[in-house]
Scaffold this motif. Structure first.
Motif, PDB file in Angstrom:
ATOM      1  N   PHE A   1       0.832  -1.198   0.000  1.00  0.00           N
ATOM      2  CA  PHE A   1       0.000   0.000   0.000  1.00  0.00           C
ATOM      3  C   PHE A   1       0.872   1.256   0.000  1.00  0.00           C
ATOM      4  O   PHE A   1       0.571   2.224  -0.711  1.00  0.00           O
ATOM      5  CB  PHE A   1      -0.948   0.018   1.202  1.00  0.00           C
ATOM      6  CG  PHE A   1      -1.840   1.225   1.217  1.00  0.00           C
ATOM      7  CD1 PHE A   1      -2.942   1.310   0.381  1.00  0.00           C
ATOM      8  CD2 PHE A   1      -1.579   2.297   2.068  1.00  0.00           C
ATOM      9  CE1 PHE A   1      -3.765   2.427   0.383  1.00  0.00           C
ATOM     10  CE2 PHE A   1      -2.400   3.420   2.073  1.00  0.00           C
ATOM     11  CZ  PHE A   1      -3.494   3.481   1.237  1.00  0.00           C
ATOM     12  N   LYS A   2       1.937   1.230   0.775  1.00  0.00           N
ATOM     13  CA  LYS A   2       2.849   2.376   0.786  1.00  0.00           C
ATOM     14  C   LYS A   2       3.427   2.597  -0.612  1.00  0.00           C
ATOM     15  O   LYS A   2       3.492   3.725  -1.099  1.00  0.00           O
ATOM     16  CB  LYS A   2       3.955   2.175   1.830  1.00  0.00           C
ATOM     17  CG  LYS A   2       3.406   2.194   3.252  1.00  0.00           C
ATOM     18  CD  LYS A   2       4.483   2.268   4.310  1.00  0.00           C
ATOM     19  CE  LYS A   2       5.170   0.986   4.550  1.00  0.00           C
ATOM     20  NZ  LYS A   2       6.057   1.027   5.736  1.00  0.00           N
TER      21      LYS A   2
ATOM     22  N   VAL B   1      -8.721   6.065  -3.590  1.00  0.00           N
ATOM     23  CA  VAL B   1      -7.847   5.482  -2.577  1.00  0.00           C
ATOM     24  C   VAL B   1      -7.437   6.590  -1.613  1.00  0.00           C
ATOM     25  O   VAL B   1      -7.062   7.676  -2.040  1.00  0.00           O
ATOM     26  CB  VAL B   1      -6.602   4.832  -3.223  1.00  0.00           C
ATOM     27  CG1 VAL B   1      -5.640   4.326  -2.163  1.00  0.00           C
ATOM     28  CG2 VAL B   1      -7.023   3.691  -4.136  1.00  0.00           C
ATOM     29  N   HIS B   2      -7.508   6.318  -0.323  1.00  0.00           N
ATOM     30  CA  HIS B   2      -7.137   7.293   0.704  1.00  0.00           C
ATOM     31  C   HIS B   2      -5.615   7.411   0.734  1.00  0.00           C
ATOM     32  O   HIS B   2      -4.941   6.818   1.563  1.00  0.00           O
ATOM     33  CB  HIS B   2      -7.686   6.891   2.062  1.00  0.00           C
ATOM     34  CG  HIS B   2      -9.171   6.760   2.096  1.00  0.00           C
ATOM     35  ND1 HIS B   2     -10.029   7.757   1.673  1.00  0.00           N
ATOM     36  CD2 HIS B   2      -9.960   5.746   2.499  1.00  0.00           C
ATOM     37  CE1 HIS B   2     -11.276   7.359   1.820  1.00  0.00           C
ATOM     38  NE2 HIS B   2     -11.261   6.141   2.310  1.00  0.00           N
ATOM     39  N   SER B   3      -5.082   8.199  -0.176  1.00  0.00           N
ATOM     40  CA  SER B   3      -3.644   8.301  -0.388  1.00  0.00           C
ATOM     41  C   SER B   3      -3.110   9.658   0.055  1.00  0.00           C
ATOM     42  O   SER B   3      -3.556  10.215   1.058  1.00  0.00           O
ATOM     43  CB  SER B   3      -3.342   8.022  -1.872  1.00  0.00           C
ATOM     44  OG  SER B   3      -1.960   7.949  -2.091  1.00  0.00           O
ATOM     45  N   THR B   4      -2.185  10.206  -0.700  1.00  0.00           N
ATOM     46  CA  THR B   4      -1.484  11.424  -0.318  1.00  0.00           C
ATOM     47  C   THR B   4      -0.866  12.090  -1.544  1.00  0.00           C
ATOM     48  O   THR B   4      -0.755  11.471  -2.602  1.00  0.00           O
ATOM     49  CB  THR B   4      -0.367  11.097   0.697  1.00  0.00           C
ATOM     50  OG1 THR B   4       0.290  12.302   1.091  1.00  0.00           O
ATOM     51  CG2 THR B   4       0.647  10.136   0.121  1.00  0.00           C
TER      52      THR B   4
ATOM     53  N   GLU C   1      -2.511  10.985  -5.020  1.00  0.00           N
ATOM     54  CA  GLU C   1      -3.929  11.165  -4.735  1.00  0.00           C
ATOM     55  C   GLU C   1      -4.727  11.214  -6.034  1.00  0.00           C
ATOM     56  O   GLU C   1      -4.390  11.962  -6.948  1.00  0.00           O
ATOM     57  CB  GLU C   1      -4.120  12.456  -3.949  1.00  0.00           C
ATOM     58  CG  GLU C   1      -5.466  12.612  -3.339  1.00  0.00           C
ATOM     59  CD  GLU C   1      -5.525  13.786  -2.382  1.00  0.00           C
ATOM     60  OE1 GLU C   1      -6.305  13.692  -1.430  1.00  0.00           O
ATOM     61  OE2 GLU C   1      -4.803  14.778  -2.587  1.00  0.00           O
TER      62      GLU C   1
ATOM     63  N   LEU D   1      -1.649  11.567   5.215  1.00  0.00           N
ATOM     64  CA  LEU D   1      -2.233  10.439   4.489  1.00  0.00           C
ATOM     65  C   LEU D   1      -3.728  10.438   4.744  1.00  0.00           C
ATOM     66  O   LEU D   1      -4.169  10.503   5.896  1.00  0.00           O
ATOM     67  CB  LEU D   1      -1.607   9.116   4.941  1.00  0.00           C
ATOM     68  CG  LEU D   1      -2.073   7.862   4.202  1.00  0.00           C
ATOM     69  CD1 LEU D   1      -1.578   7.852   2.758  1.00  0.00           C
ATOM     70  CD2 LEU D   1      -1.588   6.610   4.910  1.00  0.00           C
TER      71      LEU D   1
ATOM     72  N   CYS E   1       0.819   4.223  -2.864  1.00  0.00           N
ATOM     73  CA  CYS E   1       0.702   5.661  -2.604  1.00  0.00           C
ATOM     74  C   CYS E   1       1.865   6.429  -3.217  1.00  0.00           C
ATOM     75  O   CYS E   1       1.664   7.512  -3.787  1.00  0.00           O
ATOM     76  CB  CYS E   1       0.644   5.922  -1.102  1.00  0.00           C
ATOM     77  SG  CYS E   1      -0.864   5.324  -0.318  1.00  0.00           S
ATOM     78  N   GLU E   2       3.058   5.896  -3.108  1.00  0.00           N
ATOM     79  CA  GLU E   2       4.238   6.555  -3.683  1.00  0.00           C
ATOM     80  C   GLU E   2       4.151   6.626  -5.206  1.00  0.00           C
ATOM     81  O   GLU E   2       4.574   7.606  -5.817  1.00  0.00           O
ATOM     82  CB  GLU E   2       5.510   5.805  -3.268  1.00  0.00           C
ATOM     83  CG  GLU E   2       5.802   5.891  -1.792  1.00  0.00           C
ATOM     84  CD  GLU E   2       6.811   4.866  -1.304  1.00  0.00           C
ATOM     85  OE1 GLU E   2       7.192   4.950  -0.117  1.00  0.00           O
ATOM     86  OE2 GLU E   2       7.212   3.968  -2.080  1.00  0.00           O
TER      87      GLU E   2
ATOM     88  N   TRP F   1      -9.227   2.194   3.570  1.00  0.00           N
ATOM     89  CA  TRP F   1      -8.185   2.501   2.590  1.00  0.00           C
ATOM     90  C   TRP F   1      -8.751   3.062   1.279  1.00  0.00           C
ATOM     91  O   TRP F   1      -8.019   3.622   0.475  1.00  0.00           O
ATOM     92  CB  TRP F   1      -7.266   1.317   2.319  1.00  0.00           C
ATOM     93  CG  TRP F   1      -7.927   0.085   1.771  1.00  0.00           C
ATOM     94  CD1 TRP F   1      -8.362  -0.991   2.493  1.00  0.00           C
ATOM     95  CD2 TRP F   1      -8.229  -0.198   0.408  1.00  0.00           C
ATOM     96  NE1 TRP F   1      -8.919  -1.918   1.643  1.00  0.00           N
ATOM     97  CE2 TRP F   1      -8.844  -1.463   0.354  1.00  0.00           C
ATOM     98  CE3 TRP F   1      -8.024   0.490  -0.789  1.00  0.00           C
ATOM     99  CZ2 TRP F   1      -9.265  -2.047  -0.832  1.00  0.00           C
ATOM    100  CZ3 TRP F   1      -8.450  -0.088  -1.978  1.00  0.00           C
ATOM    101  CH2 TRP F   1      -9.066  -1.349  -1.979  1.00  0.00           C
TER     102      TRP F   1
END
Length: 174
Positions: A37-38, A55-58, A46, A64, A41-42, A103
């Protein structure tokens, strides 16, 4: 090829290689997050998959959306009568107690996607999902990137496959 690479390939998205302060984020959450999951996100940041799955990302740094969404759900539950029944037979995540960590969500529908977090290795947390709060939970012994890949590409991924609605997998950044 890992599942994040498969998602990058099938969506045609360029790997963002975002710098995320996982130490701060996981400290805010009170738990370690699954490595796949990390990596998701990378790579994606978002946005949403196929105009359906957010997806609850960044966007990088020490924030996050998983943490923010969990806190929002806790605040909402605090105002509800019969709140202990909202996620039966589970409960929202609390450090040291485990529970549901959100997530993702469907953009236009009430579909909910969580991990069932425990004391075990985060890579072993199952994905739990349901299409409606009145519906029973579905459990999947796979990581989030694999789940998303099947959702986007597998017409038989019942009841969460979306290929009929969105035959060409895509990703749109916010």
């Amino acid at each position: 090829m890992n599942w994040v690479d498969r998602l990058l390939e099938v969506t045609g998205h360029q790997d963002l290689e975002l710098d995320i302060d996982w130490g701060v984020v996981q400290g805010q959450l009170g738990a370690l997050l699954p490595g796949d999951f990390k990596r998701l996100c990378e790579a994606f940041g978002e946005g949403e998959f196929s105009a359906y799955l957010y997806v609850h990302s960044t966007r990088g740094g020490d924030r996050l959306d998983v943490v923010e969404e969990l806190n929002d759900l806790r605040a909402t539950l605090a105002t509800m009568l019969n709140r202990e029944r909202a996620y039966e037979p589970y409960h929202l995540f609390e450090p040291g107690r485990g529970g549901l960590i959100p997530w993702a969500r469907a953009v236009e529908e009430g579909v909910e996607f969580f991990w069932l977090a425990g004391d075990d290795d985060p890579a072993e947390w199952p994905v739990l999902a349901r299409k409606d709060p009145a519906e029973e939970w579905h459990s999947f012994a796979m990581g989030v990137p694999e789940f998303i890949y099947h959702m986007l590409t597998d017409a038989d991924f019942s009841p969460f496959g979306i290929t009929e609605l969105f035959p060409e997998p895509s990703y749109e950044m916010y």
